[in-house]
Design a protein around this motif. Structure first.
Motif, short mmCIF file in Angstrom:
data_model
loop_
_atom_site.label_atom_id
_atom_site.label_comp_id
_atom_site.label_asym_id
_atom_site.label_seq_id
_atom_site.Cartn_x
_atom_site.Cartn_y
_atom_site.Cartn_z
N VAL B 272 -13.66 39.44 -41.12
CA VAL B 272 -14.79 38.94 -40.33
C VAL B 272 -15.06 39.86 -39.14
O VAL B 272 -16.18 40.26 -38.87
CB VAL B 272 -14.52 37.50 -39.84
N GLN B 273 -13.96 40.22 -38.46
CA GLN B 273 -14.12 41.06 -37.29
C GLN B 273 -14.67 42.43 -37.66
O GLN B 273 -15.49 43.00 -36.94
CB GLN B 273 -12.78 41.20 -36.56
N PHE B 274 -14.24 42.93 -38.80
CA PHE B 274 -14.68 44.23 -39.26
C PHE B 274 -16.20 44.24 -39.47
O PHE B 274 -16.90 45.14 -39.01
CB PHE B 274 -13.95 44.56 -40.58
N VAL B 275 -16.70 43.21 -40.14
CA VAL B 275 -18.14 43.14 -40.41
C VAL B 275 -18.92 43.04 -39.11
O VAL B 275 -19.88 43.78 -38.86
CB VAL B 275 -18.46 41.92 -41.32
N ILE B 276 -18.49 42.11 -38.23
CA ILE B 276 -19.24 41.89 -37.00
C ILE B 276 -19.21 43.13 -36.10
O ILE B 276 -20.22 43.56 -35.57
CB ILE B 276 -18.69 40.66 -36.25
N LEU B 277 -18.01 43.74 -35.99
CA LEU B 277 -17.91 44.93 -35.15
C LEU B 277 -18.71 46.06 -35.73
O LEU B 277 -19.34 46.83 -35.02
CB LEU B 277 -16.44 45.36 -35.01
N GLY B 278 -18.69 46.18 -37.06
CA GLY B 278 -19.45 47.24 -37.72
C GLY B 278 -20.92 47.13 -37.37
O GLY B 278 -21.57 48.13 -37.03
N ILE B 279 -21.43 45.90 -37.41
CA ILE B 279 -22.85 45.72 -37.10
C ILE B 279 -23.11 45.99 -35.62
O ILE B 279 -24.10 46.61 -35.25
CB ILE B 279 -23.30 44.29 -37.49
N ALA B 280 -22.18 45.55 -34.77
CA ALA B 280 -22.35 45.77 -33.33
C ALA B 280 -22.27 47.26 -33.00
O ALA B 280 -22.95 47.76 -32.11
CB ALA B 280 -21.30 45.00 -32.54
N ALA B 281 -21.44 47.99 -33.76
CA ALA B 281 -21.25 49.41 -33.48
C ALA B 281 -22.50 50.22 -33.78
O ALA B 281 -22.67 51.33 -33.27
CB ALA B 281 -20.07 49.96 -34.29
N ILE B 282 -23.40 49.65 -34.60
CA ILE B 282 -24.66 50.35 -34.87
C ILE B 282 -25.38 50.67 -33.58
O ILE B 282 -25.93 51.74 -33.40
CB ILE B 282 -25.56 49.49 -35.80
N SER B 283 -25.33 49.71 -32.63
CA SER B 283 -26.03 49.94 -31.37
C SER B 283 -25.40 51.08 -30.58
O SER B 283 -26.07 51.76 -29.81
CB SER B 283 -26.07 48.67 -30.54
N LEU B 284 -24.08 51.30 -30.79
CA LEU B 284 -23.42 52.42 -30.12
C LEU B 284 -23.91 53.74 -30.68
O LEU B 284 -24.09 54.72 -29.95
CB LEU B 284 -21.91 52.32 -30.30
N ILE B 285 -24.13 53.78 -32.01
CA ILE B 285 -24.66 55.00 -32.62
C ILE B 285 -26.03 55.30 -32.03
O ILE B 285 -26.33 56.44 -31.64
CB ILE B 285 -24.78 54.83 -34.16
N VAL B 286 -26.86 54.24 -31.95
CA VAL B 286 -28.20 54.43 -31.39
C VAL B 286 -28.08 54.92 -29.94
O VAL B 286 -28.81 55.81 -29.52
CB VAL B 286 -29.01 53.12 -31.47
N GLY B 287 -27.15 54.35 -29.20
CA GLY B 287 -26.93 54.80 -27.82
C GLY B 287 -26.51 56.26 -27.77
O GLY B 287 -26.95 57.03 -26.89
N GLY B 288 -25.65 56.67 -28.71
CA GLY B 288 -25.21 58.06 -28.77
C GLY B 288 -26.38 58.99 -29.04
O GLY B 288 -26.50 60.06 -28.43
N ILE B 289 -27.28 58.56 -29.92
CA ILE B 289 -28.48 59.35 -30.20
C ILE B 289 -29.33 59.49 -28.95
O ILE B 289 -29.89 60.54 -28.67
CB ILE B 289 -29.28 58.71 -31.36
N GLY B 290 -29.36 58.42 -28.14
CA GLY B 290 -30.07 58.47 -26.87
C GLY B 290 -29.49 59.54 -25.95
O GLY B 290 -30.24 60.30 -25.31
N ILE B 291 -28.16 59.64 -25.91
CA ILE B 291 -27.53 60.67 -25.08
C ILE B 291 -27.91 62.06 -25.59
O ILE B 291 -28.26 62.95 -24.82
CB ILE B 291 -25.99 60.51 -25.09
N MET B 292 -27.86 62.19 -26.92
CA MET B 292 -28.21 63.48 -27.51
C MET B 292 -29.61 63.89 -27.10
O MET B 292 -29.88 65.01 -26.70
CB MET B 292 -28.10 63.38 -29.03
N ASN B 293 -30.51 62.92 -27.17
CA ASN B 293 -31.90 63.17 -26.82
C ASN B 293 -32.03 63.61 -25.36
O ASN B 293 -32.68 64.61 -25.05
CB ASN B 293 -32.70 61.88 -27.06
N THR B 294 -31.38 62.87 -24.49
CA THR B 294 -31.42 63.21 -23.08
C THR B 294 -30.87 64.61 -22.83
O THR B 294 -31.41 65.37 -22.04
CB THR B 294 -30.60 62.18 -22.27
N MET B 295 -29.80 64.95 -23.54
CA MET B 295 -29.17 66.26 -23.33
C MET B 295 -30.07 67.39 -23.83
O MET B 295 -30.15 68.45 -23.20
CB MET B 295 -27.80 66.31 -24.00
N TYR B 296 -30.74 67.17 -24.97
CA TYR B 296 -31.67 68.21 -25.44
C TYR B 296 -32.76 68.46 -24.40
O TYR B 296 -33.09 69.59 -24.08
CB TYR B 296 -32.32 67.79 -26.77
#
Lengths: 404, 406
Positions: B272-296
């Motif tokens: 259960v935790q794996f599924v929920i965390l996996g879905i929550a972690a998607i927002s971290l990926i999006v956040g990481g892409i935001g950092i990449m964008n800012t850095m470019y």
């Protein structure tokens, strides 16, 4: 005019290729996750709905309070044949029968097993309606006929799994020191208690149990055209009167097939809501990304804005340019996201049905699921672009022309 | 030299204030949700492990039902004879059984249905269950040998409207399935409504009250030695099988050690935790892409600066480090704020759960690992997201970049 704005926006999105792409990916990920989860949840709901609708939407089940819907739960609340008769007389009820289930040691060969036994009246009327309620179907052998007594019909799993030797039609089982002949084997119902039960004429079961007129649950069928909810309310009232109980303190519960489905579907809805909510967080993050991109975009084009304003562009023209740019970023992300989500959910349902060998997900990508997220992503983009766009539209041409 | 990079990165972050904030918001939303979800999951695990710990590793739970008949055999049971077979099995220190029924309970004019458990009241059986189930009495006393028509009730009986409109007090009479019982003890809250609305009465009385002479719904055994609990469990399984005349693998009962039960619970919770965390972690990926964008963007804007730095002798690795540091710093700052918000969020969920669901099982746990781990993780998300932009910056040619105009 609008066409021109689109051209300006499109050129700019293409010019800052990397930035536009990253911003779009930010939205795309969120939208595909949300679309996938909604499609899967919807698919599960469809599958449950379909399974339950096969049970028939005209059935009402009355069970003792606290029995959690299982016919053999241990509870002190009891229903009797008298209650079944009361239910039978309620207007709107076509037919009602008391089902009596009791667990008994059953021996076959040298083995003894506790197996639930369901008693069924073997008069012609009950047998006719038992077929209609979808109670069970016979695969091998025959069903009961009036006058049968020490005969039994067994569930498919009882035949194959309960004992080490397979049971065939014509075999004898010993239940409580009495011999019973197997006359039929039920078709597998797929799930649940139907496959692991032995059915015998109610008279024979009462003889084994020595119990009075207790029943485990009452099954009723509603007349065609009668309102099922009103009928179930009437049943509740009739039983309350007969048993002399106050409203809210009933020792029984009345459930329609629909209310059973609904309680199940509401659990799915809660889980789905939770997961979509968590996935929605990533959309929020994606929206913040659009806002960031738009602020940067406004900053970079300060001079352009100044030029446009000095040759006559109005504030709302500038506002429109930036809002459309933001909305477009959202929309593109949303479109790709919907596509990915549709592919992912279809793939997951294919994998699930392959491994579980059952259609537990009936995925259907409704127009609502396509256009809803598209509209949503456009609105998210436009909203995120609002503050930067307002900032841009309020710039003074003189200052912005001088911006370095 | 290194600290100079650091101040350089910091200055750049502070100069583009709006952009830096938005980038960090992207990270901290993700970190906040992941931190609160982990803390809550950890809390549930802790609570359940606590219950198993109280039970002890040397316990064996024997319950009716098998794969074939799974949850539908709630009407099958054990007998006293089977209990004595278990008690006589080698390696068993003691064993005791109980029954439970859903029964009508009357208090004043109100009638409700709830679970009534019949507990053995011999001295050593009482001690056995008391320590194992971790039951505390908050008022009155526990059931004791020789009790007749006495009952312990769950904590929710004591509060008005939680179960009955009128609260139940010590000395009150309640009617269970038509027989009157005196309430001698109120149990401390266990944390979930189904336990906290249950009633315990002496086993013998429960048996006569419910017409279940000689029956037991569950048997719990204790091994002499916790090390040998597995072999004792299989000996019990073998003896019961022999008594019931069943073949191996065709048992209509199950025998689990407390450790096995805990393991299977852990497997479910992990999934259960794996599924929920996996879905929550998607927002971290999006956040990481935001950092990449800012850095470019940041690299693009400072093309000229990079040219100048290179012209005055900065090496590729220096430029790389400056931008990586900036990206890492964005991630770390976002992570730190996210951590704080995550703690608040988890606390909020805990309080809502207590009020809305009357459960105290959701107690968030903030381990040191979670705190340091989430900070480190957010730093790395930043650094990794900044990698491509930083490499682009490092590879710029000095002569070209000095001439760059935005």
């Amino acid at each position: 005019m609008i066409g021109e704005i689109f051209r300006i926006v499109w050129n700019y999105i293409r010019k800052r290729r990397t930035r536009s792409l990253l911003t779009i990916i930010g939205i795309l990920i969120g939208i595909s996750a949300v679309v996938t989860l909604i499609a899967l949840g919807q698919g599960l709901t469809n599958a449950v709905d379909y399974q339950f609708s096969k049970l028939g939407s005209n059935r009402i089940t009355i069970s003792p309070a606290g029995s959690t819907g299982m016919p053999m739960s241990k509870t002190t609340a009891q229903l009797t044949e008298k209650d079944a008769d009361t239910v039978k007389k309620v207007s709107g009820v076509e037919f009602a029968m008391g089902v009596y289930v009791s667990s008994k040691p059953v021996s076959f060969g040298n083995e003894i097993k506790q197996i639930p036994i369901g008693g069924i009246s073997v008069d012609s009327e009950t047998l006719k309606y038992a077929g209609q309620t979808g109670l069970y179907e016979i695969e091998k052998g025959r069903n009961f006929k009036p006058g049968d007594k020490y005969k039994i019909v067994i569930g498919s799993k009882v035949a194959t799994d309960a004992f080490s030797r397979r049971i065939k039609v014509g075999d004898m089982l010993t239940i409580n020191n009495t011999q019973f002949q197997v006359i039929g084997i039920q078709k597998s119902g797929g799930t649940g208690i139907m496959d692991i039960i032995i059915r015998m004429p109610k008279d024979a079961l009462r003889e084994l149990d020595g119990k009075t007129d207790q029943v485990s649950m009452i099954n009723a069928i509603v007349k065609e055209g009668a309102d099922i909810v009103k009928t179930s309310d009437r049943i509740e009232e009739a039983l309350r009167n007969e048993r002399n109980e106050k409203k809210g303190e009933e020792s029984f519960t009345v459930q329609t097939t629909r209310s059973l489905i609904n309680s199940f579907l509401s659990i799915i809805a809660v889980i789905q809501g939770l997961l979509v909510g968590i996935a929605g967080i990533s959309l929020l993050v994606g929206a913040v990304g659009i806002m960031n991109t738009m602020y940067t975009s406004v900053l970079e084009r300060t001079r352009d804005i100044g030029v446009m304003k000095s040759i006559g562009a109005k504030n709302h023209d500038i506002l429109l340019i930036f809002i459309i740019e933001a909305g477009l970023l959202g929309l593109i992300g949303g479109a790709i996201g919907v596509l990915f989500g549709a592919i992912a959910s279809t793939l997951i349902s294919a994998v699930a049905s392959y491994y579980l060998k059952a259609d537990i997900l009936r995925i259907s990508i409704s127009p609502f699921l396509i256009f809803g997220p598209l509209l949503f992503s456009f609105v998210i983009g436009a909203l995120s672009g609002l503050f930067p766009a307002v900032q841009a539209s309020k710039m003074k041409p003189v200052d912005s022309l001088r911006y370095e | 030299m290194k600290s100079e990079y650091f101040s350089f990165a910091l200055r750049s972050i502070r100069r583009r204030r709006v952009r830096s904030w938005l980038t960090m918001i992207g990270i901290f939303i993700g970190i906040a949700s992941v931190v609160s979800l982990i803390a809550l999951g950890q809390g549930v695990r802790q609570a359940v492990i606590g219950q198993f710990d109280a039970m002890g590793k040397d316990k064996i739970i024997i319950s009716p039902g098998s794969q074939l008949l799974s949850s539908f055999t709630s009407s099958s049971y054990f007998t006293d004879r089977e209990l004595s077979i278990i008690q006589r099995t080698g390696g068993v220190k003691q064993a005791a059984g109980l029954i439970y029924m859903t029964s009508s309970v009357k208090h004043g004019n109100e009638v409700k249905y709830t679970t009534v458990t019949g507990l053995p009241t011999e001295k050593n059986d009482i001690d056995f269950f008391k320590t194992m189930q971790n039951i505390q009495i908050q008022q009155g006393r526990y059931l004791q040998p020789g009790d007749t028509n006495k009952a312990n009730v769950g904590s929710m009986f004591a509060n008005p409207k939680d179960f009955f409109q009128k609260p139940v007090r010590i000395g009150d009479k309640i009617e269970i399935n038509g027989r009157e019982f005196e309430v001698v003890g109120i149990m401390a809250p266990i944390g979930n409504p189904s336990d906290d609305t249950s009633i315990a009465i002496p086993l013998d009385e429960a048996r006569s009250l419910f017409g279940r002479k000689d029956q037991l719904d569950m048997i719990i055994a204790q091994a002499n030695d916790a090390e040998e609990v597995d072999s004792v469990a299989s000996a019990i399984k073998r003896n019961l099988r022999k008594y019931r005349g069943l073949q191996e693998g065709k048992e209509d009962f199950s025998v689990d050690t407390s450790k096995q039960l805990m393991d299977s619970f852990n497997v479910i919770l992990n999934a259960v935790q794996f599924v929920i965390l996996g879905i929550a972690a998607i927002s971290l990926i999006v956040g990481g892409i935001g950092i990449m964008n800012t850095m470019y963007t940041s690299v693009l804007e400072r093309t000229k600066d990079i040219g100048i730095m290179k012209a005055v002798g900065a090496k590729n690795s220096d430029i790389l480090l400056i931008f990586l540091m900036e990206a890492g710093l964005l991630g770390l700052a976002g992570g730190a704020i996210g951590l704080g918000l995550g703690v608040l969020l988890a606390k909020l969920v805990e309080n809502v759960a207590v009020v809305a669901m009357k459960t105290t099982l959701l107690k968030p746990q903030f381990s040191l690992l979670l705190i340091i781990g989430s900070l480190l993780f957010s730093f790395f998300v930043g650094v990794i997201s900044g990698l491509f932009p930083a490499r682009q910056a490092a590879k710029m040619k000095a002569a070209e970049s000095i001439q760059f105009r935005l």
